[in-house]
Design a protein around this motif. Sequence first.
Motif, PDB file in Angstrom:
ATOM      1  N   GLN A  17       0.831  -1.207   0.000  1.00 15.23           N
ATOM      2  CA  GLN A  17       0.000   0.000   0.000  1.00 15.23           C
ATOM      3  C   GLN A  17       0.869   1.262   0.000  1.00 15.23           C
ATOM      4  OE1 GLN A  17      -2.810  -1.033  -1.208  1.00 15.23           O
ATOM      5  NE2 GLN A  17      -4.054   0.111   0.248  1.00 15.23           N
ATOM      6  N   SER A  18       1.979   1.218   0.703  1.00 18.27           N
ATOM      7  CA  SER A  18       2.888   2.361   0.733  1.00 18.27           C
ATOM      8  C   SER A  18       3.433   2.644  -0.665  1.00 18.27           C
ATOM      9  CB  SER A  18       4.041   2.089   1.705  1.00 18.27           C
ATOM     10  OG  SER A  18       4.983   3.127   1.655  1.00 18.27           O
ATOM     11  N   GLY A  19       3.841   1.620  -1.370  1.00 19.32           N
ATOM     12  CA  GLY A  19       4.322   1.785  -2.744  1.00 19.32           C
ATOM     13  C   GLY A  19       3.244   2.333  -3.652  1.00 19.32           C
ATOM     14  N   LYS A  20       2.038   1.846  -3.459  1.00 15.10           N
ATOM     15  CA  LYS A  20       0.911   2.322  -4.258  1.00 15.10           C
ATOM     16  C   LYS A  20       0.622   3.806  -3.973  1.00 15.10           C
ATOM     17  CE  LYS A  20      -3.760   0.775  -4.959  1.00 15.10           C
ATOM     18  NZ  LYS A  20      -4.787  -0.154  -4.581  1.00 15.10           N
ATOM     19  N   PHE A  21       0.668   4.164  -2.693  1.00 13.37           N
ATOM     20  CA  PHE A  21       0.433   5.560  -2.303  1.00 13.37           C
ATOM     21  C   PHE A  21       1.506   6.470  -2.894  1.00 13.37           C
ATOM     22  CE2 PHE A  21       1.506   9.059   0.577  1.00 13.37           C
ATOM     23  CZ  PHE A  21       0.329   9.768   0.538  1.00 13.37           C
ATOM     24  N   GLN A  22       2.764   6.042  -2.812  1.00 15.88           N
ATOM     25  CA  GLN A  22       3.843   6.856  -3.368  1.00 15.88           C
ATOM     26  C   GLN A  22       3.691   7.017  -4.875  1.00 15.88           C
ATOM     27  OE1 GLN A  22       7.343   4.818  -1.899  1.00 15.88           O
ATOM     28  NE2 GLN A  22       7.651   6.408  -0.347  1.00 15.88           N
ATOM     29  N   LYS A 119       6.371   4.826 -10.609  1.00 14.73           N
ATOM     30  CA  LYS A 119       6.386   3.425 -11.041  1.00 14.73           C
ATOM     31  C   LYS A 119       7.422   2.638 -10.231  1.00 14.73           C
ATOM     32  CE  LYS A 119       7.012   0.546 -15.143  1.00 14.73           C
ATOM     33  NZ  LYS A 119       7.336   0.526 -16.571  1.00 14.73           N
ATOM     34  N   MET A 120       8.585   3.251 -10.008  1.00 16.00           N
ATOM     35  CA  MET A 120       9.637   2.581  -9.242  1.00 16.00           C
ATOM     36  C   MET A 120       9.199   2.395  -7.784  1.00 16.00           C
ATOM     37  SD  MET A 120      12.468   1.048  -9.171  1.00 16.00           S
ATOM     38  CE  MET A 120      13.058   1.373 -10.799  1.00 16.00           C
ATOM     39  N   ALA A 121       8.547   3.393  -7.204  1.00 11.53           N
ATOM     40  CA  ALA A 121       8.077   3.276  -5.813  1.00 11.53           C
ATOM     41  C   ALA A 121       7.048   2.156  -5.689  1.00 11.53           C
ATOM     42  CB  ALA A 121       7.485   4.598  -5.352  1.00 11.53           C
ATOM     43  N   TYR A 122       6.174   2.047  -6.662  1.00 13.23           N
ATOM     44  CA  TYR A 122       5.150   0.991  -6.651  1.00 13.23           C
ATOM     45  C   TYR A 122       5.813  -0.383  -6.743  1.00 13.23           C
ATOM     46  CZ  TYR A 122       1.088  -1.736  -8.115  1.00 13.23           C
ATOM     47  OH  TYR A 122       0.094  -2.669  -8.208  1.00 13.23           O
ATOM     48  N   GLY A 125       7.501  -1.255  -3.538  1.00 10.53           N
ATOM     49  CA  GLY A 125       6.522  -1.694  -2.542  1.00 10.53           C
ATOM     50  C   GLY A 125       6.139  -3.157  -2.740  1.00 10.53           C
ATOM     51  N   ILE A 126       5.946  -3.544  -3.975  1.00 13.92           N
ATOM     52  CA  ILE A 126       5.602  -4.943  -4.273  1.00 13.92           C
ATOM     53  C   ILE A 126       6.766  -5.864  -3.888  1.00 13.92           C
ATOM     54  CG2 ILE A 126       5.181  -6.588  -6.146  1.00 13.92           C
ATOM     55  CD1 ILE A 126       3.509  -4.410  -7.509  1.00 13.92           C
ATOM     56  N   TYR A 127       7.987  -5.488  -4.293  1.00 13.43           N
ATOM     57  CA  TYR A 127       9.144  -6.326  -3.984  1.00 13.43           C
ATOM     58  C   TYR A 127       9.367  -6.428  -2.476  1.00 13.43           C
ATOM     59  CZ  TYR A 127      10.181  -5.936  -8.969  1.00 13.43           C
ATOM     60  OH  TYR A 127      10.106  -5.985 -10.331  1.00 13.43           O
ATOM     61  N   ASN A 128       9.192  -5.324  -1.771  1.00  9.72           N
ATOM     62  CA  ASN A 128       9.350  -5.359  -0.312  1.00  9.72           C
ATOM     63  C   ASN A 128       8.297  -6.270   0.328  1.00  9.72           C
ATOM     64  OD1 ASN A 128      11.555  -3.677  -0.325  1.00  9.72           O
ATOM     65  ND2 ASN A 128      10.409  -1.838   0.153  1.00  9.72           N
ATOM     66  N   GLY A 131       9.284  -9.793  -0.326  1.00 17.38           N
ATOM     67  CA  GLY A 131      10.423 -10.124   0.537  1.00 17.38           C
ATOM     68  C   GLY A 131       9.991 -10.374   1.972  1.00 17.38           C
ATOM     69  N   THR A 132       9.073  -9.548   2.473  1.00 22.17           N
ATOM     70  CA  THR A 132       8.572  -9.732   3.840  1.00 22.17           C
ATOM     71  C   THR A 132       7.844 -11.056   3.974  1.00 22.17           C
ATOM     72  OG1 THR A 132       8.417  -7.354   4.206  1.00 22.17           O
ATOM     73  CG2 THR A 132       7.054  -8.755   5.606  1.00 22.17           C
ATOM     74  N   LEU A 133       7.006 -11.376   3.003  1.00 25.44           N
ATOM     75  CA  LEU A 133       6.288 -12.656   3.048  1.00 25.44           C
ATOM     76  C   LEU A 133       7.264 -13.835   2.968  1.00 25.44           C
ATOM     77  CD1 LEU A 133       3.215 -11.878   0.769  1.00 25.44           C
ATOM     78  CD2 LEU A 133       3.221 -12.213   3.251  1.00 25.44           C
TER      79      LEU A 133
END
Length: 189
Positions: A17-22, A119-122, A125-128, A131-133
Amino acid sequence: EYVAMAGIAVSAYGQYQSGKFQRDMYNEQAKQVEMQAKQKSIEYEQQAVNVLDDTLRSVASINASAGSANLDPFSGSIANLTTYALASGYSDFTTLSRSQQINQDMGSYQAGIYRASGKMAYQTGIYNAIGTLSMGAMQSQSIGGPGGGTPGGGGTTGGGMTTSSYTPTSTAPKSSGAVSAPTYYSSYS
């Protein structure tokens, strides 16, 4: 175990969500830059029109002065003044027109940078989140979380090694606890 997994899932979702918001924020900044560039371009266009109006007024004033003095406005010094006024006006008009185009191009360029950053922030966010999962799944497996156990008491250690709690039964006679020398040493005593 399940609370930890839920926490990991919530953390991953938050990163997504953070990546999407950015991304959305950068896209809005891109729109704002484009709007500012358009507004500035309109100002340049208005200045260019004002220059043309001023040039026409100057030429009309030169012609009116020449006409009131019974001079030919299209010859001699008067023609030179008219040519100079038109050349100056055209130069100013051209400069303002170029400034308008440069401003539009710079606005588009800056908007492109903002969109690429979004686009890079999004994607980050997906990659992070992934990685967390993944890290959560590996930690869960290393401590024997959901799916970590195997039916015979074995499990995985997180490094891919399978451990087992199987203890083989021995057919050897029970030891009395006293240590004795092996029989083949008795010949040396």
